[in-house]
Motif scaffolding. Structure first.
Motif, short mmCIF file in Angstrom:
data_model
loop_
_atom_site.label_atom_id
_atom_site.label_comp_id
_atom_site.label_asym_id
_atom_site.label_seq_id
_atom_site.Cartn_x
_atom_site.Cartn_y
_atom_site.Cartn_z
N LEU A 1 -3.50 6.54 2.61
CA LEU A 1 -3.05 5.25 3.11
C LEU A 1 -4.06 4.65 4.08
N ALA A 2 -4.61 5.48 4.96
CA ALA A 2 -5.63 5.00 5.90
C ALA A 2 -6.82 4.44 5.13
N HIS A 3 -7.22 5.14 4.08
CA HIS A 3 -8.34 4.68 3.25
C HIS A 3 -7.98 3.36 2.56
N ALA A 4 -6.78 3.29 1.98
CA ALA A 4 -6.36 2.08 1.25
C ALA A 4 -6.27 0.86 2.16
N LEU A 5 -5.83 1.08 3.40
CA LEU A 5 -5.66 -0.04 4.32
C LEU A 5 -6.87 -0.27 5.22
N GLY A 6 -7.82 0.68 5.21
CA GLY A 6 -8.99 0.56 6.06
C GLY A 6 -8.63 0.70 7.54
N THR A 7 -7.71 1.64 7.83
CA THR A 7 -7.26 1.84 9.21
C THR A 7 -7.49 3.27 9.65
N SER A 8 -7.15 3.54 10.89
CA SER A 8 -7.23 4.89 11.43
C SER A 8 -6.06 5.73 10.92
N ALA B 1 0.82 -1.21 0.00
CA ALA B 1 0.00 0.00 0.00
C ALA B 1 0.86 1.26 0.00
N VAL B 2 1.89 1.29 0.83
CA VAL B 2 2.76 2.46 0.90
C VAL B 2 3.52 2.64 -0.41
N LEU B 3 4.04 1.56 -0.97
CA LEU B 3 4.77 1.67 -2.24
C LEU B 3 3.87 2.18 -3.37
N ALA B 4 2.64 1.73 -3.39
CA ALA B 4 1.71 2.20 -4.43
C ALA B 4 1.51 3.70 -4.33
N LEU B 5 1.37 4.21 -3.10
CA LEU B 5 1.19 5.65 -2.92
C LEU B 5 2.49 6.41 -3.19
N LEU B 6 3.62 5.85 -2.79
CA LEU B 6 4.91 6.51 -3.06
C LEU B 6 5.18 6.60 -4.56
N ARG B 7 4.85 5.55 -5.29
CA ARG B 7 5.07 5.55 -6.74
C ARG B 7 4.41 6.75 -7.40
N ALA B 8 3.23 7.09 -6.94
CA ALA B 8 2.49 8.21 -7.52
C ALA B 8 3.15 9.55 -7.18
N GLN B 9 3.99 9.59 -6.15
CA GLN B 9 4.64 10.83 -5.75
C GLN B 9 5.95 11.08 -6.49
N LEU B 10 6.55 10.01 -7.01
CA LEU B 10 7.85 10.13 -7.66
C LEU B 10 7.69 10.35 -9.15
N ARG C 1 -0.31 6.60 9.97
CA ARG C 1 0.95 7.33 10.20
C ARG C 1 2.05 6.35 10.58
N TRP C 2 1.72 5.38 11.43
CA TRP C 2 2.71 4.36 11.81
C TRP C 2 3.14 3.56 10.58
N ASP C 3 2.16 3.12 9.79
CA ASP C 3 2.47 2.34 8.59
C ASP C 3 3.29 3.16 7.60
N ALA C 4 2.92 4.42 7.45
CA ALA C 4 3.63 5.28 6.50
C ALA C 4 5.08 5.49 6.92
N SER C 5 5.36 5.44 8.20
CA SER C 5 6.74 5.63 8.65
C SER C 5 7.54 4.34 8.62
N SER C 6 6.89 3.19 8.69
CA SER C 6 7.60 1.91 8.71
C SER C 6 8.28 1.60 7.39
#
Length: 113
Positions: free
Chosen positions: A67-74, A31-40, A79-84
């Protein structure tokens, strides 16, 4: 086929994010890589095998919301996932837009000296 490099990255994400299973770490990594790809752009995006880039990069808070929407999380979990994941991808940190530094535990994104 999963490469050794990918397995190493997955282990780093699992360790840094304290995820209980490889499957959970992989879900967050994807999920994070998919969102990062769109930023680069350009060569950096090619290195992550890219979906279409966004017309302009989103802010770090919008990234976390996506990311919260993509993962269905808070938002807190996102934020934790995005930093990991970025912590395991330090070679890309200086190529993201300003405002992402806090996801990397830094005051600003600059190449390490």
């Amino acid at each position: 086929m999963v490469t050794t490099r990918y397995r190493h990255l997955l282990r780093q994400v699992r360790h840094l994010g304290r995820y209980p299973t490889d499957a959970e770490a992989e879900r967050v990594l994807d999920a994070v890589l998919a969102l990062l790809r769109a930023q680069l752009t350009g060569d950096e995006r090619g290195a992550l095998a890219a979906p279409p880039a966004l017309p302009r990069p989103v802010t770090a808070p919008a990234f976390v919301e996506s990311l919260a929407h993509a993962l269905g999380t808070s938002l807190a979990a996102a934020r934790w996932d995005a930093s990991s994941v970025p912590a395991a991808l330090t070679e890309l940190t200086d190529r993201l837009p300003r405002g992402y530094a806090l996801l990397f535990g830094r005051a600003d994104l600059v190449a390490a000296a």
